[in-house]
Design an enzyme around this catalytic site. Structure first.
Site, PDB file in Angstrom:
ATOM      1  N   LYS A   1     -22.247  62.485  30.966  1.00  0.00           N
ATOM      2  CA  LYS A   1     -21.071  61.609  30.978  1.00  0.00           C
ATOM      3  C   LYS A   1     -20.487  61.397  29.587  1.00  0.00           C
ATOM      4  O   LYS A   1     -21.230  61.165  28.626  1.00  0.00           O
ATOM      5  CB  LYS A   1     -21.468  60.223  31.531  1.00  0.00           C
ATOM      6  CG  LYS A   1     -21.778  60.196  33.024  1.00  0.00           C
ATOM      7  CD  LYS A   1     -22.088  58.763  33.442  1.00  0.00           C
ATOM      8  CE  LYS A   1     -22.735  58.670  34.808  1.00  0.00           C
ATOM      9  NZ  LYS A   1     -21.851  59.027  35.917  1.00  0.00           N
TER      10      LYS A   1
ATOM     11  N   GLY B   1     -26.972  57.652  42.029  1.00  0.00           N
ATOM     12  CA  GLY B   1     -27.318  57.186  40.689  1.00  0.00           C
ATOM     13  C   GLY B   1     -28.603  56.402  40.719  1.00  0.00           C
ATOM     14  O   GLY B   1     -29.690  56.948  40.918  1.00  0.00           O
TER      15      GLY B   1
END
Lengths: 196, 305
Positions: B92, B246
């Site tokens: 990310k 996640g």
């Protein structure tokens, strides 16, 4: 002319694109996830995807042995990328527990062309396909390290074998299903039709 | 796929094309992408059948707990994960932080998530994703947002969900919203598509393409709040082509078992019997947070525009 019914192994990967390409090449195409669905098709495409995941799911859902049996019995199969890996008799750089179906006497090296940043497109001359080179889309693609006597090399790129056929079984490192050029699928549908 | 730029005419090969970037996401379809914070978790994810892992320093549940500014992960940690597994590795960057994205590309990650889970670095602009060889996935809460990201070069879209809550309500909202807006476009004639583009604040060409395809021109995954096999199957039945998970896995009682169960339910998303079997004896799920008790500043879905 008979219209063959061709399954696309739908455990994971770009199933939809293969279904579209097969339909464009005049086959009846349907997804196959279960052993009973496998008995209803004349031939099978193993799509691109993540080969470790595909192999794991095939074991988990009792598909591995039925698939191996059909391949041994001479069912026509076409594998792209992860599908090519599944059709290799031997694998390099795979996971130790990674199962393949076999089908082509070849040794395939996984992710041989590199990671995603090295993924590329190139024109590929394909033996037996008319009308100029096909568009090759290579994504974290494998190549064929070596082939045995029964396997015929149909295409190479940069000195590496990227398309192979042995009898009824066809494999490419690249993804014709992503290009809208259906000639490789038409080539496979012709192979299937010849055996019906 | 005929709308993608075609293969260059030269005999040479080309890297970083739209086909190669979007095609990579096509290979992930039907799969589960799992957040991992170290090599050991990455191996557990790969063993469970993940199609890719997302390397990050803290899962969203911990980012929420710790507060402060959340940034790109340490390159060492990302490299350790790349070394540990053979499946694709994503990482990310902050929204608009194109230098973090440049760093991630140089590390050789397979996909960059320009993510609202990290603290945005730019309040106006997202990164120009066409400038990269590495493909990007971006979050969206509605069709206009998805198309703006695609216009900026995103090669894959995911719902934003509300990561780190263990609550799928937001991801469901985003997927339904995107699906409904696409269905609406399908019914429009050419005259109406111009006004639709203006309303969606998205390029007309992309709006027209979606109206013709009846889907986004890139792969759509769900993300945010998936904690159980049934959650994953729900997202797929709502039209997600795959699932990001996640905190839901490594914040649960038995991560390996839960990871494998979510993979199974994602493949057989339309078979309740298999989902039932996958749901048995998984141990404790992550506790979860009710999204309507989240203060405005802690709502990730509001980040990005």
């Amino acid at each position: 002319m008979t219209t063959p019914t061709i399954g696309v192994l739908a455990l994971q990967g770009d199933v939809r694109e293969h279904l579209i390409a097969l339909a464009a090449a005049d086959a009846v195409a349907r997804p196959v996830r279960r052993p009973e669905e496998l008995t209803e098709v004349d031939a099978l495409v193993i799509p691109g995807g993540e080969s470790t995941t595909m192999s794991k799911l095939a074991v988990l859902f009792g598909m591995l042995e039925p698939l191996r049996e059909r391949v041994r019995a001479g069912m026509p199969v076409y594998g792209t990328c992860a599908g090519m890996i599944m059709l290799a008799n031997k694998l390099l750089d795979g996971r130790e527990d990674q199962e393949t179906l076999g089908g082509i006497d070849m040794i395939v090296r996984r992710n041989a062309f590199g990671r995603q940043n090295e993924s590329f497109e190139a024109k590929i001359d394909f033996a037996g396909i008319e009308g100029g080179p096909v568009e090759g889309v290579f994504i974290r693609a494998p190549w064929v390290e070596s082939v045995g006597g029964g396997a015929e090399v149909l295409a190479t790129y940069d000195g590496h074998t990227v398309a192979v056929r042995q009898g009824n079984v066809l494999a490419t490192s690249f993804h014709p299903e992503l290009t809208g050029d259906d000639r490789v699928h038409a080539y496979f549908v012709d192979m299937v039709r010849a055996g019906l | 796929m005929s709308t993608l730029p075609s293969t260059p005419q030269s005999a040479e090969s080309a890297i970083g094309t739209s086909r190669v970037k979007r095609g990579m996401a096509e290979q992930l379809k039907g799969g589960v992408i799992m957040d991992v914070v170290n090599a050991e978790q990455a191996k557990i994810a790969e063993d469970a059948g993940a199609v890719a892992v997302m390397a990050l320093e803290r899962v969203p549940a911990d980012i929420r707990k710790d507060g402060g500014v959340a940034r790109m992960s340490d390159p060492n940690m990302i490299e350790e994960i790349i070394e540990a597994v053979s499946i694709p590795v994503m990482a990310k960057s902050r929204i608009g932080h194109f230098v973090e994205a440049q760093v991630l590309q140089s590390l050789g990650v397979d996909y960059i998530d320009e993510s609202e889970v990290l603290t945005p670095a730019d309040e106006v602009n997202h990164s120009d994703k066409w400038a990269f060889t590495t493909p990007f996935v971006c979050g969206a809460t509605n069709l206009g947002e998805a198309l703006r990201r695609i216009a900026e070069g995103a090669a894959m879209i995911r719902s934003k969900g509300e990561a780190g809550t263990g609550n799928v309500v937001e991801a469901v909202r985003h997927l339904r919203q995107i699906k409904n807006e696409i269905a609406k476009l399908r019914g429009f004639d050419n005259n109406e598509l111009y006004a639709a583009a203006k309303e969606l604040r998205a390029p007309y060409e992309l709006v027209k393409e979606v109206a013709e395809l009846g889907k986004l021109p890139v792969v759509l995954f769900s993300a945010g709040g998936v904690a159980t096999p049934a959650d994953a199957a729900l997202m797929r039945q709502l039209g997600a082509e795959g699932v990001f998970v996640g905190s839901g896995i490594f914040k649960s009682g038995d991560p390996a078992k839960r990871a494998a169960a979510i993979v199974k339910a994602t493949t057989f998303y339309d078979d309740p019997k298999i989902i039932a079997d996958a749901s048995r004896n998984l141990g404790e799920a992550m506790v979860g947070i009710n999204c309507d008790t989240l203060p405005e500043a802690e709502r990730y879905a509001n980040r990005g525009w």
